[in-house]
Design an enzyme around this catalytic site. Structure first.
Site, mmCIF file in Angstrom:
data_model
loop_
_atom_site.group_PDB
_atom_site.id
_atom_site.type_symbol
_atom_site.label_atom_id
_atom_site.label_comp_id
_atom_site.label_asym_id
_atom_site.label_seq_id
_atom_site.Cartn_x
_atom_site.Cartn_y
_atom_site.Cartn_z
ATOM 1 C CB SER A 204 38.740 68.803 47.981
ATOM 2 O OG SER A 204 37.842 68.854 46.903
ATOM 3 C CG HIS A 280 36.161 74.681 36.467
ATOM 4 N ND1 HIS A 280 36.768 73.514 36.085
ATOM 5 C CD2 HIS A 280 35.589 74.428 37.673
ATOM 6 C CE1 HIS A 280 36.551 72.603 37.006
ATOM 7 N NE2 HIS A 280 35.844 73.131 37.989
ATOM 8 C CG ASP A 335 32.197 77.631 44.610
ATOM 9 O OD1 ASP A 335 31.544 76.800 45.265
ATOM 10 O OD2 ASP A 335 33.373 77.446 44.278
HETATM 11 C C1 LIG Z 1 39.076 78.356 39.245
HETATM 12 C C2 LIG Z 1 40.395 79.002 38.871
HETATM 13 C C3 LIG Z 1 41.337 78.906 40.088
HETATM 14 C C4 LIG Z 1 41.014 78.230 37.708
HETATM 15 O O1 LIG Z 1 42.306 78.712 37.512
HETATM 16 P P1 LIG Z 1 43.080 78.459 36.155
HETATM 17 O O2 LIG Z 1 42.856 77.079 35.668
HETATM 18 O O3 LIG Z 1 44.492 78.887 36.391
HETATM 19 O O4 LIG Z 1 42.324 79.463 35.161
HETATM 20 P P2 LIG Z 1 42.856 80.090 33.801
HETATM 21 O O5 LIG Z 1 43.789 79.175 33.094
HETATM 22 O O6 LIG Z 1 41.674 80.596 33.090
HETATM 23 O O7 LIG Z 1 43.730 81.331 34.354
HETATM 24 C C5 LIG Z 1 44.401 82.202 33.463
HETATM 25 C C6 LIG Z 1 44.456 83.582 34.089
HETATM 26 O O8 LIG Z 1 43.108 84.074 34.227
HETATM 27 C C7 LIG Z 1 42.873 84.438 35.574
HETATM 28 N N1 LIG Z 1 41.508 84.115 35.973
HETATM 29 C C8 LIG Z 1 40.871 82.930 35.861
HETATM 30 N N2 LIG Z 1 39.634 83.011 36.399
HETATM 31 C C9 LIG Z 1 39.502 84.288 36.860
HETATM 32 C C10 LIG Z 1 38.486 84.966 37.552
HETATM 33 N N3 LIG Z 1 37.347 84.380 37.910
HETATM 34 N N4 LIG Z 1 38.697 86.250 37.879
HETATM 35 C C11 LIG Z 1 39.854 86.884 37.551
HETATM 36 N N5 LIG Z 1 40.877 86.272 36.919
HETATM 37 C C12 LIG Z 1 40.691 84.977 36.591
HETATM 38 C C13 LIG Z 1 43.845 83.575 36.380
HETATM 39 O O9 LIG Z 1 44.061 84.141 37.682
HETATM 40 C C14 LIG Z 1 45.066 83.613 35.481
HETATM 41 O O10 LIG Z 1 45.679 84.867 35.644
HETATM 42 P P3 LIG Z 1 47.285 85.040 35.699
HETATM 43 O O11 LIG Z 1 47.773 84.485 34.387
HETATM 44 O O12 LIG Z 1 47.494 86.501 35.878
HETATM 45 O O13 LIG Z 1 47.729 84.199 36.858
HETATM 46 C C15 LIG Z 1 40.180 80.475 38.444
HETATM 47 O O14 LIG Z 1 39.271 80.530 37.377
HETATM 48 C C16 LIG Z 1 39.707 81.357 39.585
HETATM 49 O O15 LIG Z 1 40.543 81.867 40.342
HETATM 50 N N6 LIG Z 1 38.358 81.560 39.734
HETATM 51 C C17 LIG Z 1 37.814 82.322 40.830
HETATM 52 C C18 LIG Z 1 37.761 81.475 42.083
HETATM 53 C C19 LIG Z 1 36.685 80.419 41.992
HETATM 54 O O16 LIG Z 1 35.551 80.690 41.640
HETATM 55 N N7 LIG Z 1 37.061 79.203 42.372
HETATM 56 C C20 LIG Z 1 36.096 78.093 42.397
HETATM 57 C C21 LIG Z 1 36.376 77.139 41.285
HETATM 58 S S1 LIG Z 1 35.146 75.878 41.204
#
Ligand SMILES: CC(C)(COP(=O)(O)OP(=O)(O)OC[C@H]1O[C@@H](n2cnc3c(N)ncnc32)[C@H](O)[C@@H]1OP(=O)(O)O)[C@@H](O)C(=O)NCCC(=O)NCCS
Length: 399
Positions: A204, A280, A335
């Site tokens: 955002s 995150h 969240d």
């Molecule tokens: C926030 C978020 C998008 C960050 O993504 P990111 O920087 O790519 O996170 P990572 O590097 O740890 O991801 C590595 C892997 O772990 C997975 N992962 C990360 N957080 C996860 C979670 N809460 N639940 C399940 N899997 C998760 C990712 O989907 C990714 O999987 P993939 O390799 O199969 O695509 C991710 O943690 C997420 O999807 N969280 C849940 C949604 C959420 O709470 N969003 C609000 C953020 S403030």
């Protein structure tokens, strides 16, 4: 970096806040506990007023009580929403997501942009920040009425509640939604303060910053950011968390054992979904915004079953996510907690939660937009490459 969502690239100047992977967010160098203590409060209240953090982000200084009251009054004076906004909302289907409604409502206000008009009138570029500031103030001032109208037409009977200019910005927001207890007003003050900003790289903030760099006016820029906030991996996660908590409760009940919860979390992952509210892109510890909401809950709703469930999940989810071997941050983010506080006070409509996040985020990203125009920040134009270019330079990369 090119294939991994640009993680770790330092690529922009962003003054209003800075995120440390271990410590969490600092606004102009100050952490949340310090701000909760030092920012001015409402009379009789204990939580900071969001007007105070807005002042801090714009000026770098903690405002006095008098300065914050002046800002509250100035916002109240600008709060009247043009009729075109209500006409635009009325033209939408009733089931349009509240974030879609917010986007449309702000676009309906865009013809009033003072920045766009000044640009068309040939304003000198050294004055752009003043027009960006004027638009930002107008937008922030009107957000409570706009968001409350979306809330009441989507979830209530559609009648609007008149503004109370004697209230601070967040308290009036709760009032216009139809939630008038002091406790809700306190929660809104805290909520609106902690969601404002999370440095510049999140979707955002970056989208607002990027679009603003083309000298698109603050309305156009903010809507770009809010449309990003509406994504489930970003701001929409607060809505997803409440739905997931309700689903958890339905499946395993209020007295679930750790084993049953662990099994449920695994079932979520195995169904190809993420655990909302955890993980995150930058943070590597529990989000301090989660922690301060937990403190609020311990004080105001210690026996709420949903709050207890959030606490129990905290004991289980990080272990499961760590066991997957791929999640870089298994800890809860902002969240994971916010919806539970809102539902306790009767704001149970999860689909509305991202609108609340958006109203707060507007304060942060528009403050930075004003500063970016003041510093003459150039149009953003990073470089991209094709996978063929990578192969030609470095050879074939195995997936
Ligand atoms: C926030 C978020 C998008 C960050 O993504 P990111 O920087 O790519 O996170 P990572 O590097 O740890 O991801 C590595 C892997 O772990 C997975 N992962 C990360 N957080 C996860 C979670 N809460 N639940 C399940 N899997 C998760 C990712 O989907 C990714 O999987 P993939 O390799 O199969 O695509 C991710 O943690 C997420 O999807 N969280 C849940 C949604 C959420 O709470 N969003 C609000 C953020 S403030």
């Amino acid at each position: 970096m090119v294939a991994g969502g640009m993680r770790g690239i330092t690529a922009m100047l962003y003054e209003t806040s800075l995120l440390d992977a271990e410590e969490g967010i600092r606004f102009r160098g100050r952490a949340i506990p310090e701000l909760r203590e030092k920012l001015p409060k409402a009379r009789g209240g204990e939580e900071p007023l969001p007007e105070g953090i807005m002042w801090l982000m714009l000026t770098g200084e903690i405002p006095s009580e008098a300065q914050v009251r002046t800002l509250s009054a100035e916002l109240a004076a600008r709060a009247e929403v043009p009729k075109a906004v209500f006409d635009a909302l009325d033209a939408l289907p009733k089931n349009a997501h509240p974030m879609t409604q917010l986007s449309v409502a702000l676009m309906a206000m865009q013809p009033e942009s003072k920045f766009a008009k000044a640009y068309q009138d040939g304003a000198h570029k050294t004055t752009f920040w003043e027009h960006a500031f004027e638009d930002s103030m107008d937008i922030i001032a009107r957000l409570p009425a706009v968001c409350a109208a979306i809330y009441r037409r989507t979830f209530k009977d559609g009648t609007l509640v008149a503004a109370d200019a004697s209230l601070d910005w967040a308290a009036n927001f709760a009032h216009m939604m139809g939630h008038d207890s002091e406790a809700v007003k306190e929660l809104m003050r805290l909520y609106m303060t902690i969601h404002v900003d999370h440095e510049g790289g999140n979707v955002s903030a970056h989208a607002t910053h990027l679009v603003g760099s083309a000298l698109s006016d603050p309305y156009l820029s903010l809507v770009a950011g809010l449309n990003g906030l509406a994504g489930p991996l970003h701001g929409l996660a607060n809505q997803e968390v409440l739905k997931w908590l309700n689903e958890t409760r339905e499946k395993v009940g209020d007295n679930a054992t750790k084993e049953e919860l662990t099994e449920f979390v695994w079932a979520t992952l195995k169904s190809g979904r993420v655990v909302p509210g955890y993980g995150h892109g930058v943070l590597r510890k529990t989000d301090p915004r989660y922690t301060c909401q937990r403190e609020f809950a311990l004080k105001h709703l210690p026996d709420d079953p949903m709050f207890k469930l959030v606490g129990k999940l905290f004991e289980v989810v990080p272990g499961v996510l760590t066991e997957t071997g791929k999640v870089k941050n298994p800890w809860p983010n902002v969240d994971a907690h916010s919806g539970v506080l809102l539902q306790y006070y009767g704001i149970t409509e999860a689909n509305f939660y991202t609108v609340l996040f958006g109203a707060s985020r507007a304060i942060g990203v528009l403050s930075q937009l004003t500063l970016s125009r003041g510093s003459g920040y150039p149009i953003e134009r990073p470089k991209s490459v094709t996978s063929q270019w990578i192969e030609e330079k470095f050879g074939k990369v195995e997936a």
